[in-house]
Enzyme design. Structure first.
Site, PDB file in Angstrom:
ATOM      1  N   ASP A 145       0.830  -1.195   0.000  1.00  0.00           N
ATOM      2  CA  ASP A 145       0.000   0.000   0.000  1.00  0.00           C
ATOM      3  C   ASP A 145       0.873   1.257   0.000  1.00  0.00           C
ATOM      4  O   ASP A 145       2.019   1.244   0.455  1.00  0.00           O
ATOM      5  CB  ASP A 145      -0.907   0.027   1.230  1.00  0.00           C
ATOM      6  CG  ASP A 145      -1.869  -1.149   1.281  1.00  0.00           C
ATOM      7  OD1 ASP A 145      -2.170  -1.705   0.207  1.00  0.00           O
ATOM      8  OD2 ASP A 145      -2.300  -1.510   2.391  1.00  0.00           O
ATOM      9  N   LYS A 146       0.296   2.351  -0.464  1.00  0.00           N
ATOM     10  CA  LYS A 146       1.021   3.622  -0.523  1.00  0.00           C
ATOM     11  C   LYS A 146       1.614   3.991   0.834  1.00  0.00           C
ATOM     12  O   LYS A 146       2.767   4.426   0.922  1.00  0.00           O
ATOM     13  CB  LYS A 146       0.086   4.731  -1.008  1.00  0.00           C
ATOM     14  CG  LYS A 146       0.729   6.111  -1.060  1.00  0.00           C
ATOM     15  CD  LYS A 146      -0.255   7.168  -1.526  1.00  0.00           C
ATOM     16  CE  LYS A 146       0.388   8.554  -1.530  1.00  0.00           C
ATOM     17  NZ  LYS A 146      -0.550   9.606  -1.990  1.00  0.00           N
TER      18      LYS A 146
END
Length: 334
Positions: A145-146
């Site tokens: 995930d970012k």
């Protein structure tokens, strides 16, 4: 280095008899999306005993399925000189330390500043990365995930890509994360077995509340209690979207900084407000797997980012936690 065989042949065994052709290929080529498999069929690049077939065709024992996989060209992805750390690199694979805040590949409005753009610059273009995945994702076998940092394995050849994808599919890839949780989960270790699926009300979220979700399992052990926080080491036995975040949120112990899954916008240690963390306290600390060419087991560790270690020590000071306990908990992660 990255020569793709003109075609891959699969012999239909008895146990696969009666499967739809697209379902059979999805199982054989787990690194490919169903959309790309259908696109190859539409282009006449999937043949059963020499004849093109529809996705709904039912395969039979003794048949041979031939798949031509043309090199993927990363349309719209331009190489960018973005610095990142490489933890391991050879002619087949690389393991990078993805920083929090960086998106792995273009999508959802993010067209630049991605890890893919950085990889294309570092490895000299598409020739230095596998071409099996979607056109916008050269070399990408899995994602973080970012807001998550840490170890991410990259395929540099198509053969390595297939082997790594199989390791993920069969759960032979060992994945260890470090997370700071709100609350105090019961016990010193445990296992979370809850299905994960898309939240139908908030499409940006996943949920563990729907029975029809995909099987997901996370095991964990507590490393340190800090007032109202718990530092845990978590092992992923499956690889569902947002899995760790969803699972600990379902326990009522969301990851610190993760407001999407229930963490408060103002973090506090007791009554004392804490400065903004600016990210989730979630880090992919370790990957272990068999090398796709040699079969030798390799283990790669990504050190805990300084901002997370400093944040933990700040909580320790506020909660009067012995600094030696924090150092001991972090020893193998720094």
């Amino acid at each position: 280095m990255n020569a793709t065989p003109p075609r891959i042949d699969f012999a239909i065994a008895a146990e696969s008899a009666g499967q739809r052709l697209d379902v059979f290929l999805a199982a054989q080529l787990p690194e490919m999306s169903r959309t790309r498999i259908h696109a190859l069929m539409d282009a006449g690049r999937v043949l059963v005993n020499g004849a093109a077939r529809k996705p709904s065709y039912r395969v039979a024992p003794g048949e041979t399925v031939a798949v031509e996989i043309p090199p993927a060209v990363p349309a719209g992805v331009e190489a960018e000189a973005i610095p990142f750390e490489i933890l391991y690199e050879d002619d087949d694979i690389a393991v990078v330390d993805k920083p929090a805040g960086m998106i792995v590949h273009p999508g959802a409005g993010a067209d630049s500043g991605t890890l893919v753009a950085a990889l294309l610059h570092h490895f000299g273009g598409i020739e230095g990365l596998s071409s099996i995945g979607a056109p916008m994702r050269p070399g990408i076998v899995h994602r973080l995930d970012k807001g998550t940092s840490g170890a991410l394995v990259i395929a540099r050849t198509d053969a390595a890509h297939r082997a790594l994808a199989e390791a993920f599919r069969t759960r032979a890839m060992e994945k260890t994360y470090l997370a700071l949780l709100h609350g105090r989960p019961k016990g010193e270790r445990g296992s979370i077995d809850l299905p994960v699926s898309r939240d139908l009300r908030r499409r940006s979220r996943m949920t563990a509340r729907r029975r029809e979700g995909r099987e997901a399992r996370t095991s964990w052990r507590a490393l340190l209690r800090l007032g109202g926080f718990t530092l845990v080491e978590a092992d992923l036995h499956t690889g569902r979207t947002h899995q760790i975040r969803v699972h600990f949120s379902a326990l009522g112990c969301p990851v610190a900084g993760d407001t999407l899954y229930g963490a408060p916008r103002q973090e506090r240690a007791g009554a004392a407000p804490l400065p903004p963390l600016g990210r989730n306290f979630l880090h992919a600390a370790r990957l272990a797997f068999a090398h796709p060419r040699t079969g030798k087991r390799i283990e790669i560790r990504a050190p805990l980012p300084a901002e997370l270690a400093d944040y933990l020590r700040l909580i320790g000071r506020v909660t009067n936690t012995d600094s030696h306990l924090i150092d001991a908990a972090l020893r193998e992660f720094l």
